[in-house]
Motif scaffolding. Sequence first.
Motif, PDB file in Angstrom:
ATOM      1  N   HIS A   4     -36.662  -5.702 -31.092  1.00  0.00           N
ATOM      2  CA  HIS A   4     -36.921  -5.996 -32.501  1.00  0.00           C
ATOM      3  C   HIS A   4     -36.682  -7.476 -32.814  1.00  0.00           C
ATOM      4  N   VAL A   5     -35.832  -8.135 -32.038  1.00  0.00           N
ATOM      5  CA  VAL A   5     -35.626  -9.572 -32.204  1.00  0.00           C
ATOM      6  C   VAL A   5     -36.878 -10.337 -31.781  1.00  0.00           C
ATOM      7  N   ARG A   6     -37.473  -9.957 -30.662  1.00  0.00           N
ATOM      8  CA  ARG A   6     -38.693 -10.625 -30.193  1.00  0.00           C
ATOM      9  C   ARG A   6     -39.842 -10.446 -31.197  1.00  0.00           C
ATOM     10  N   LYS A   7     -39.976  -9.236 -31.725  1.00  0.00           N
ATOM     11  CA  LYS A   7     -41.035  -8.975 -32.701  1.00  0.00           C
ATOM     12  C   LYS A   7     -40.818  -9.784 -33.974  1.00  0.00           C
ATOM     13  N   ALA A   8     -39.574  -9.835 -34.438  1.00  0.00           N
ATOM     14  CA  ALA A   8     -39.286 -10.601 -35.655  1.00  0.00           C
ATOM     15  C   ALA A   8     -39.542 -12.084 -35.439  1.00  0.00           C
ATOM     16  N   ALA A   9     -39.198 -12.603 -34.262  1.00  0.00           N
ATOM     17  CA  ALA A   9     -39.427 -14.018 -33.970  1.00  0.00           C
ATOM     18  C   ALA A   9     -40.908 -14.362 -34.074  1.00  0.00           C
ATOM     19  N   GLU A  50     -42.866 -29.697 -44.208  1.00  0.00           N
ATOM     20  CA  GLU A  50     -43.570 -29.631 -42.925  1.00  0.00           C
ATOM     21  C   GLU A  50     -42.764 -28.862 -41.886  1.00  0.00           C
ATOM     22  N   ILE A  51     -41.459 -29.083 -41.885  1.00  0.00           N
ATOM     23  CA  ILE A  51     -40.576 -28.413 -40.932  1.00  0.00           C
ATOM     24  C   ILE A  51     -39.854 -27.281 -41.653  1.00  0.00           C
ATOM     25  N   VAL A  52     -39.935 -26.083 -41.114  1.00  0.00           N
ATOM     26  CA  VAL A  52     -39.248 -24.922 -41.690  1.00  0.00           C
ATOM     27  C   VAL A  52     -38.414 -24.279 -40.581  1.00  0.00           C
ATOM     28  N   LEU A  53     -37.103 -24.398 -40.689  1.00  0.00           N
ATOM     29  CA  LEU A  53     -36.192 -23.762 -39.737  1.00  0.00           C
ATOM     30  C   LEU A  53     -35.790 -22.395 -40.267  1.00  0.00           C
ATOM     31  N   VAL A  54     -35.999 -21.360 -39.472  1.00  0.00           N
ATOM     32  CA  VAL A  54     -35.506 -20.023 -39.791  1.00  0.00           C
ATOM     33  C   VAL A  54     -34.354 -19.727 -38.845  1.00  0.00           C
ATOM     34  N   THR A  55     -33.196 -19.408 -39.398  1.00  0.00           N
ATOM     35  CA  THR A  55     -32.009 -19.182 -38.579  1.00  0.00           C
ATOM     36  C   THR A  55     -31.482 -17.765 -38.824  1.00  0.00           C
ATOM     37  N   PRO A  56     -31.931 -16.803 -38.013  1.00  0.00           N
ATOM     38  CA  PRO A  56     -31.496 -15.419 -38.168  1.00  0.00           C
ATOM     39  C   PRO A  56     -30.232 -15.103 -37.362  1.00  0.00           C
ATOM     40  N   HIS A  57     -29.365 -14.338 -37.971  1.00  0.00           N
ATOM     41  CA  HIS A  57     -28.221 -13.731 -37.269  1.00  0.00           C
ATOM     42  C   HIS A  57     -28.690 -12.320 -36.937  1.00  0.00           C
ATOM     43  N   TRP A  58     -29.009 -12.060 -35.661  1.00  0.00           N
ATOM     44  CA  TRP A  58     -29.742 -10.847 -35.320  1.00  0.00           C
ATOM     45  C   TRP A  58     -29.324 -10.284 -33.968  1.00  0.00           C
ATOM     46  N   TYR A 118     -29.817 -10.038 -46.437  1.00  0.00           N
ATOM     47  CA  TYR A 118     -29.903  -8.991 -45.425  1.00  0.00           C
ATOM     48  C   TYR A 118     -31.342  -8.536 -45.242  1.00  0.00           C
ATOM     49  N   ALA A 119     -31.749  -8.386 -43.989  1.00  0.00           N
ATOM     50  CA  ALA A 119     -33.063  -7.843 -43.654  1.00  0.00           C
ATOM     51  C   ALA A 119     -32.912  -6.899 -42.476  1.00  0.00           C
ATOM     52  N   ASP A 120     -33.328  -5.681 -42.619  1.00  0.00           N
ATOM     53  CA  ASP A 120     -33.248  -4.700 -41.535  1.00  0.00           C
ATOM     54  C   ASP A 120     -34.429  -4.926 -40.586  1.00  0.00           C
ATOM     55  N   LEU A 121     -34.255  -5.819 -39.647  1.00  0.00           N
ATOM     56  CA  LEU A 121     -35.341  -6.210 -38.754  1.00  0.00           C
ATOM     57  C   LEU A 121     -35.754  -5.095 -37.798  1.00  0.00           C
ATOM     58  N   ARG A 122     -34.922  -4.107 -37.644  1.00  0.00           N
ATOM     59  CA  ARG A 122     -35.305  -2.967 -36.791  1.00  0.00           C
ATOM     60  C   ARG A 122     -36.485  -2.209 -37.398  1.00  0.00           C
ATOM     61  N   GLU A 123     -36.597  -2.301 -38.724  1.00  0.00           N
ATOM     62  CA  GLU A 123     -37.689  -1.639 -39.434  1.00  0.00           C
ATOM     63  C   GLU A 123     -38.845  -2.586 -39.727  1.00  0.00           C
ATOM     64  N   GLY A 124     -38.795  -3.795 -39.166  1.00  0.00           N
ATOM     65  CA  GLY A 124     -39.830  -4.791 -39.412  1.00  0.00           C
ATOM     66  C   GLY A 124     -39.328  -5.889 -40.326  1.00  0.00           C
ATOM     67  N   VAL A 125     -40.118  -6.932 -40.483  1.00  0.00           N
ATOM     68  CA  VAL A 125     -39.738  -8.064 -41.321  1.00  0.00           C
ATOM     69  C   VAL A 125     -40.183  -7.783 -42.753  1.00  0.00           C
ATOM     70  N   PRO A 126     -39.256  -7.765 -43.712  1.00  0.00           N
ATOM     71  CA  PRO A 126     -39.633  -7.431 -45.092  1.00  0.00           C
ATOM     72  C   PRO A 126     -40.490  -8.515 -45.733  1.00  0.00           C
ATOM     73  N   GLY A 127     -41.236  -8.115 -46.742  1.00  0.00           N
ATOM     74  CA  GLY A 127     -42.135  -9.035 -47.420  1.00  0.00           C
ATOM     75  C   GLY A 127     -41.442 -10.203 -48.077  1.00  0.00           C
ATOM     76  N   TRP A 128     -40.253  -9.956 -48.631  1.00  0.00           N
ATOM     77  CA  TRP A 128     -39.557 -11.064 -49.308  1.00  0.00           C
ATOM     78  C   TRP A 128     -39.232 -12.187 -48.321  1.00  0.00           C
ATOM     79  N   LEU A 129     -38.928 -11.805 -47.063  1.00  0.00           N
ATOM     80  CA  LEU A 129     -38.561 -12.802 -46.064  1.00  0.00           C
ATOM     81  C   LEU A 129     -39.785 -13.597 -45.600  1.00  0.00           C
ATOM     82  N   LEU A 130     -40.889 -12.909 -45.359  1.00  0.00           N
ATOM     83  CA  LEU A 130     -42.116 -13.619 -44.999  1.00  0.00           C
ATOM     84  C   LEU A 130     -42.546 -14.553 -46.123  1.00  0.00           C
ATOM     85  N   GLY A 131     -42.370 -14.102 -47.373  1.00  0.00           N
ATOM     86  CA  GLY A 131     -42.706 -14.941 -48.514  1.00  0.00           C
ATOM     87  C   GLY A 131     -41.815 -16.156 -48.628  1.00  0.00           C
TER      88      GLY A 131
END
Length: 282
Positions: A152-157, A133-141, A112-125
């Motif tokens: 907040h979805v556009r900012k997180a993307a 080489e290829i990293v797929l991020v698949t958010p349910h948002w 879980y990540a509360d993307l409305r409050e920004g992207v948490p550090g653990w997720l960026l890490g």
Amino acid sequence: MRDLRPWERWPDPRKPFFFRAPPVATEVLQLRGVDCVTLANNHALDFGADALLDTFRNLSDAGIAWVGAGADEATARSPTILERGGSRIGIVGLTDHPCDFAAAPDRPGVAYADLREGVPGWLLGAIGGVDTEIVLVTPHWGPNMVSEPVAHVRKAAAAFRAAGATPVAGRSAHVFHAVADGVLHDLGDFIDDYAPDAELRNDLGLLFLVSFDHAIPTESKPCPAPLTSVTRASRTLTRQHGSADGSAVHVPFSALTSLRALAVSSLNSRPPTAPGRLPPDG
């Protein structure tokens, strides 16, 4: 939150839909050539931790990897790496709702990540730490049944891309959303669906086949995937597998909800096809 009894429904009076399925339903994923699914969604704990742990076992027995949920917080947040034909792809799954489903150090749940409050550090890490080489991020948002991605979805993307995502493939709205540089904001429905909306046309799905040159996406090809009726899909599965009481057998709620996103990243040589619309995931 008190501990639920085995197979007890999640005690949320505002929640209209609860989904589960028999283990045989994982055969649908195998037949479609699915290598990995994301379980980060708002139904993963519909029937409590025991049901989620059963989902892990059923997928493992079928040889299908998963992301976005785990037996504890660290496992839920961990990426998965697929290796096929000399290619390696890292996959990170997460959801921005509901917070009650979040895994804890001693409790199963979702990433879980509360993307409305920004992207948490653990997720960026997690994104930046995947050694592929290829990293797929698949958010349910974001919210259901809206015509475009919210702020907040556009900012997180943008944050995901800056952290190393190569592409982002979102889901949750039940309708297709905008495509930006390396971002598919929402793939719409691929397996399950609400009742068709005449304006939003959530009965028309898109399966994206993405080609890469090393880490650079070179082509993103949308393939239309019209969705058939709930009744037809249910009858088909019932004829194939049946059930003890003669009722319809539906495919796994949490696994197949995610197929529309992970189909983008499948390294299997046989692209999946859409088997039809099933009950909504809410």
